[in-house]
Design an enzyme around this catalytic site. Structure first.
Site: not given
Length: 282
Positions: A168, A185
């Site tokens: 992502d 993340d």
């Protein structure tokens, strides 16, 4: 500030001395700036992932290991225990990926501890010692865009050589520290060799970098580093210092209509997620 309830166990264990402020809050986690002795760090408090689609979760969690067969059966059935086990696996995936990538020399925040659904890690700072901004909050000259793009491509290569695909990667989860970009993340990180969707995710990660920095340096928009990386990786020719040309001609073969339709669905999901991140950033 008053310590949130989720951070109390870290305070009780002596891992955190005080909570200074909340840094951000999103769908997946809230992040706090904390003091640990003489150091300033951040604590990522994971939230329940109620807004993830089942299909996306299956893509990301494919081939992830769990502690025992009971957990695996419960996760497959979607029972309450299974959902809790799946969420624990989702959280620990980021912790595992951070330790693995930090050991491989990838520019990620240094992890320190993980306790009761809270990840204690390095606070990525700018030149003034403040929390570093995300790329989407920064304007770049063409020269800086080319330099940071090249740096991040090398980090993606290092990740792939370590067997990890971010899954992502975009301007919303890269921080611009004093000494360059840092990737954050990673709960959706996947195993490059063990996940059937790894290639698609890698290509999307690299495309996101190209499209973002291409706004400032349009010459990047004609490059194709993702396909080049994956081809070298699958042939055992990719190393952390392997030079990349940005040019790649795919081998011709029969069209897989199912894959094409899936790519369309993924693009739609990615655009929806991007809009949500923009709303959170605003």
């Amino acid at each position: 500030m008053k310590a949130p309830k989720r951070l109390q166990s870290l305070i009780d264990e002596g891992l955190v001395d005080s909570v200074l402020r909340q840094l951000m809050s999103g769908k997946e986690a809230a992040v706090y700036v904390v003091r640990c002795g003489d150091d300033t760090r951040c604590a990522k408090v994971y939230k329940a992932a109620t807004e993830r689609s089942f299909r996306q979760a299956v893509d990301y969690t494919e081939n992830r290991k769990v502690k025992n067969t009971r957990q695996a059966r419960a996760m497959a059935k979607g029972t309450r225990f299974g959902r809790e086990a799946a969420e624990a696996a989702w959280q620990s995936a980021e912790v595992d990926a951070l330790y693995r990538l930090a050991a491989a020399g990838v520019r990620v925040p240094r992890p320190y501890n993980f306790l009761d659904g809270v990840l204690l890690m390095e606070l990525v700072a700018d030149a003034n010692g403040d929390a570093a901004p995300r790329l989407n909050d920064v304007q770049f000259t063409p020269e800086d865009a080319l330099r940071h793009h090249a740096t991040l491509l090398r980090e993606v290569v290092r990740m792939l050589c370590a067997g990890v695909v971010h899954g992502d990667l975009s301007e919303f989860n890269i921080l611009l520290a004093e000494d360059g970009p840092v990737i954050i993340d990673l709960p959706q990180a996947v195993d490059a060799a063990g996940n059937n969707h790894a290639q698609r995710m890698l290509l999307r990660d690299v495309e996101n970098l190209r499209n973002f920095f291409g706004q400032f340096a349009p010459a990047l928009l004609t490059t194709n580093h993702g396909a080049e990386m994956w081809d070298l990786y699958t042939r055992g020719l990719l190393h952390p210092d392997t030079p990349l040309s940005g040019e790649f001609k795919s081998r011709q073969g029969p069209v897989d209509l199912g894959s094409v339709l899936r790519e369309i669905d993924d693009a739609r999901d990615e655009e929806h997620a991007r809009q949500l991140r923009q709303q959170e950033a605003g």
